[in-house]
Scaffold this motif. Structure first.
Motif, mmCIF file in Angstrom:
data_model
loop_
_atom_site.group_PDB
_atom_site.id
_atom_site.type_symbol
_atom_site.label_atom_id
_atom_site.label_comp_id
_atom_site.label_asym_id
_atom_site.label_seq_id
_atom_site.Cartn_x
_atom_site.Cartn_y
_atom_site.Cartn_z
ATOM 1 N N ARG A 89 -48.446 55.025 -47.229
ATOM 2 C CA ARG A 89 -49.213 53.797 -47.003
ATOM 3 C C ARG A 89 -50.517 54.007 -46.195
ATOM 4 N NH1 ARG A 89 -44.076 52.032 -45.097
ATOM 5 N NH2 ARG A 89 -44.535 52.480 -43.057
ATOM 6 N N LYS A 90 -50.911 54.847 -45.473
ATOM 7 C CA LYS A 90 -52.047 55.497 -44.868
ATOM 8 C C LYS A 90 -53.169 55.741 -45.892
ATOM 9 C CE LYS A 90 -50.507 56.753 -40.162
ATOM 10 N NZ LYS A 90 -50.283 57.834 -39.314
ATOM 11 N N LEU A 91 -52.501 56.488 -46.688
ATOM 12 C CA LEU A 91 -53.346 56.807 -47.968
ATOM 13 C C LEU A 91 -53.833 55.862 -48.646
ATOM 14 C CD1 LEU A 91 -51.627 60.174 -49.040
ATOM 15 C CD2 LEU A 91 -53.757 60.014 -47.874
ATOM 16 N N LEU A 92 -52.943 54.853 -48.847
ATOM 17 C CA LEU A 92 -53.262 53.723 -49.561
ATOM 18 C C LEU A 92 -54.208 52.916 -48.974
ATOM 19 C CD1 LEU A 92 -52.710 51.886 -52.112
ATOM 20 C CD2 LEU A 92 -50.755 50.861 -51.106
ATOM 21 N N ILE A 93 -53.850 52.529 -47.689
ATOM 22 C CA ILE A 93 -54.997 51.721 -47.191
ATOM 23 C C ILE A 93 -56.329 52.408 -46.818
ATOM 24 C CG2 ILE A 93 -55.361 50.899 -44.641
ATOM 25 C CD1 ILE A 93 -52.457 50.511 -44.240
ATOM 26 N N GLY A 94 -56.432 53.734 -46.593
ATOM 27 C CA GLY A 94 -57.597 54.475 -46.561
ATOM 28 C C GLY A 94 -58.293 54.225 -47.921
ATOM 29 N N GLY A 95 -57.697 54.731 -49.211
ATOM 30 C CA GLY A 95 -58.294 54.234 -50.493
ATOM 31 C C GLY A 95 -58.858 52.868 -50.723
#
Length: 313
Positions: free
Chosen positions: A12-18
């Motif tokens: 999720r963090k990676l997604l939000i960061g993206g």
């Protein structure tokens, strides 16, 4: 079984960061596009401003050209000259001005700018040539004016000289005329009675009733100035009441003295030969003469040349 595993949280963090990176990128793109649009708008505004400035400058150039051509036309008119080609140029420039002013409401392209700039340059060359031509005409006119003034001055001097000569000639002619005046000398009045006997005027008085005719004798003095030519001598016999004897049937008439008509009693023609020639008049009144002093006047060439009186009682 729970999904909130460390692996899921990491994803999720990676997604939000993206997503954040994408949003930031999109925002950056939008900002860049807005900047480009603004820059382009400003550039277009500057281009329009430059075009408008170029248009107004070109209009001023054409207005100046039109004014100069009109000045040339006025200068030629002042010299009494006409130039149809110059009037045609003024009309052409006026038409170009109307077209240029029309660009204030529509696009003024680079091709239009070049076209009117080239035409303005061509008009400028024509203007320069015409100014040189007018300048030469003015110089020629000044030379002609000076020559004409000199000619008029010379003509005036000649006229004055001619007038002086005429006046001098008139004076000389008048002097010659006066000098050539004839002079009647030894004027003698003889009385002829009804029996044909004569009596001279030694007594200077005669009886009027006994007078049938009168004979006036005289001689002409020598005059070397007078021309030897045919002349006429007029005799006026003036009665005591001041009237000259006048009878058309006996040859009376009129002649001029100083431009005025004067009655004469008798006249005779002769050829002056400067020999102190003797002349005479024999006059028959065909009526009784009046008592009193009579005057005999003799005229020739417009002059009174002799005069005498006699008395009838």
């Amino acid at each position: 079984m729970s999904t909130n595993t460390p692996e899921n949280r990491s994803n999720r963090k990676l997604l939000i960061g993206g997503l954040l990176v994408v949003l930031i990128s999109i925002n950056g793109i939008l900002i860049y596009m807005n900047y480009q649009k603004k820059e382009k708008t400003e550039e277009q505004a500057e281009i329009i401003k430059v075009k408008d400035s170029e248009l107004e400058n070109q209009i001023k150039v054409y207005e100046a050209l039109k004014a100069d051509f009109e000045r040339q036309s006025q200068e030629l008119s002042a010299m009494g000259l006409e130039n149809d080609s110059l009037e045609a140029q003024i009309s052409t420039i006026a038409a170009d001005l109307d077209e240029l002013r029309g660009f204030r409401k529509r696009s003024y392209s680079l091709s239009d700018q070049r076209r009117f700039r080239d035409r303005a340059n061509a008009f400028g060359e024509l203007l320069k040539e015409k100014d040189e031509e007018i300048s030469q005409l003015k110089q020629d006119n000044e030379v002609l004016f000076t020559e004409n003034t000199d000619l008029k001055t010379t003509q005036t001097r000649m006229t004055d000289s001619l007038t002086t000569m005429r006046s001098t000639n008139d004076e000389l002619n008048q002097k010659v005329r006066v000098a050539s005046k004839l002079e009647a000398q030894a004027i003698n009045v003889n009385i002829i009675n009804q029996r044909g006997k004569e009596k001279d005027d030694s007594d200077n008085e005669y009886r009027a009733k006994r007078v049938d005719k009168l004979r006036i004798d005289f001689k002409l003095a020598k005059n070397d100035v007078a021309q030897k030519e045919p002349k006429t001598v007029y005799m006026r016999m003036i009665e005591p009441d001041g009237a000259a004897l006048y009878n058309l049937s006996t040859g009376s008439g009129t002649f001029q003295i100083d431009g005025e008509d004067m009655y004469f009693t008798a006249k005779r023609d002769f050829v002056f030969d400067n020999t102190q020639q003797a002349l005479s008049f024999t006059y028959d009144k065909n009526a009784e003469y009046k008592k009193g002093e009579h005057t005999v006047e003799l005229y020739a060439d417009g002059f009174l040349i002799g005069k005498t009186t006699f008395v009838l009682k």
